[in-house]
Scaffold this active site. Structure first.
Site: not given
Length: 274
Positions: A10-11, A73, A152, A184, A186
């Site tokens: 993942d990013s 991702c 994040e 996403c 996240h």
């Protein structure tokens, strides 16, 4: 039986939602995670940059002798998945197809919302796959670029997160969607906030869970399951930036005792064989 690890890329920290599902669905599997935390988010990058970044990271994971890889991702799944499958000789699973299938399975009124990064939404990948499942589906897409930095920075349960979610999702609610795909990885970390905003009549699809189920099906079909009992100390988390920040986010989201976290430097070809 195959006791090699499953790779998860993942990013940033979003792919931890996939790790959490894998640990529940495939508790005997070892996981090697790579989060490109120094260059997150990917969603506002150009297509060429996204492809270059993802190729660099997966070259590192490929050297870890993994038996399969999940592109956790959504941005990379939307923009670079086909390229990565051509380059690397391994089973690579993205998150978009499993999420699209679930959205189609649970919608009743055929009005489906998709939220994601700018790159994911602009790619049209979810809309294409959801319509492939049923031509009757109507897809309303909404880019939510601030969600990734909110997650994040550990702000998921704050007033900032709540107000941002209201701002982004108001138009989807007005379109009377009955299903929203969290496009996403996240975003499931914001799931409680999103549920509060959209209400109980709108179903939320977490592609992370559906992807973990798809991986289990692949391993079973190809006799690649690890039958040895594992514990989470065998999982390794590679990152490219602040280890302390990543550790806090990891422990807030997944119950892991003393996680094995290693910071690496992509400019040094990600060499870390310890």
């Amino acid at each position: 039986m195959d006791n090699r690890s499953i790779g998860v890329f993942d990013s940033g920290i979003g792919g931890l939602t996939v790790v959490k599902e894998l640990m529940e669905i495939l508790p005997n599997e070892k996981i090697v995670y790579f989060g490109d935390t120094a260059r997150v988010p990917y969603g506002n990058r150009s297509e060429d940059t996204i492809k270059r970044f993802s190729k660099e990271c997966i070259e590192f994971l490929d050297r870890k002798d993994i038996k399969a890889l999940i592109i956790a991702c959504n941005t990379v799944s939307a923009v670079a998945l086909d390229m990565l499958k051509e380059i690397f000789d391994m089973y690579i699973l993205g998150v978009i197809v499993p999420g699209s299938k679930m959205a189609n399975n649970i919608t009743i009124n055929k009005k489906i919302g998709v939220i994601g990064t700018n790159a994911t939404i602009l790619s049209g990948a979810y809309e294409k796959n959801i319509k492939n499942e049923s031509i009757e589906n109507i897809v309303y897409s909404k880019a939510c670029p601030l969600f990734v930095p909110i997650v994040e920075d550990g702000l998921s349960d704050t007033t900032i997160a709540m107000e941002t979610t209201k701002f982004y999702l108001d138009e989807l609610i007005k379109e009377n969607v009955d299903t929203i795909v969290m496009g996403c990885t996240h975003y499931p970390i914001l799931e409680n906030t999103i549920k509060t905003v959209v209400g109980k009549n709108i179903n939320l699809v977490n592609p992370a869970k559906e992807t973990a189920i798809e991986m289990k099906n692949y391993l079973e079909k190809n006799s690649l399951l690890n039958e040895e009992v594992q514990n989470n100390k065998n999982n390794i988390f590679y990152i490219t930036d602040d280890e302390n920040k990543f550790r806090r986010n990891l422990l807030d989201f997944i119950n892991i005792d003393n996680p094995n976290i290693k910071k690496i430097n992509l400019k040094e070809k990600c060499i870390d064989e310890k």
